[in-house]
Design a protein around this motif. Sequence first.
Motif: not given
Length: 115
Positions: A1-8, A96-104, A30-42
Amino acid sequence: VQLQASGGGLVQPGGSLRLSCAASGFKFSANVMGWYRQAPGKQREEVAIILSRGITTYADSVKGRFTIARDNAKNTVYLQMTSLKPEDTAVYYCYTRGVLVPSSWGQGTQVTVSS
């Protein structure tokens, strides 16, 4: 599984950015896709999710301002962010996560909202 984010980047309050995430190594459509975020100290938090059928969910803090979309032909998921606030400053991670793909998660892209 490779996820390459850009645009920040650095944007003023009230501005907009579009994040992209190019995915490979699994059946994207076939997979669920999404975005998470992490702020400093959170803890990392879920921002937006899009199911394989296109159903979307958003964190209350971004509803009406952020839009998640996917292009199954390009194996890419997007996050359009508008009316950005300083509290949106964080590292944003593709997910991402899917039937054959753990949360990544991918490597993250920095978004800084500041004047």
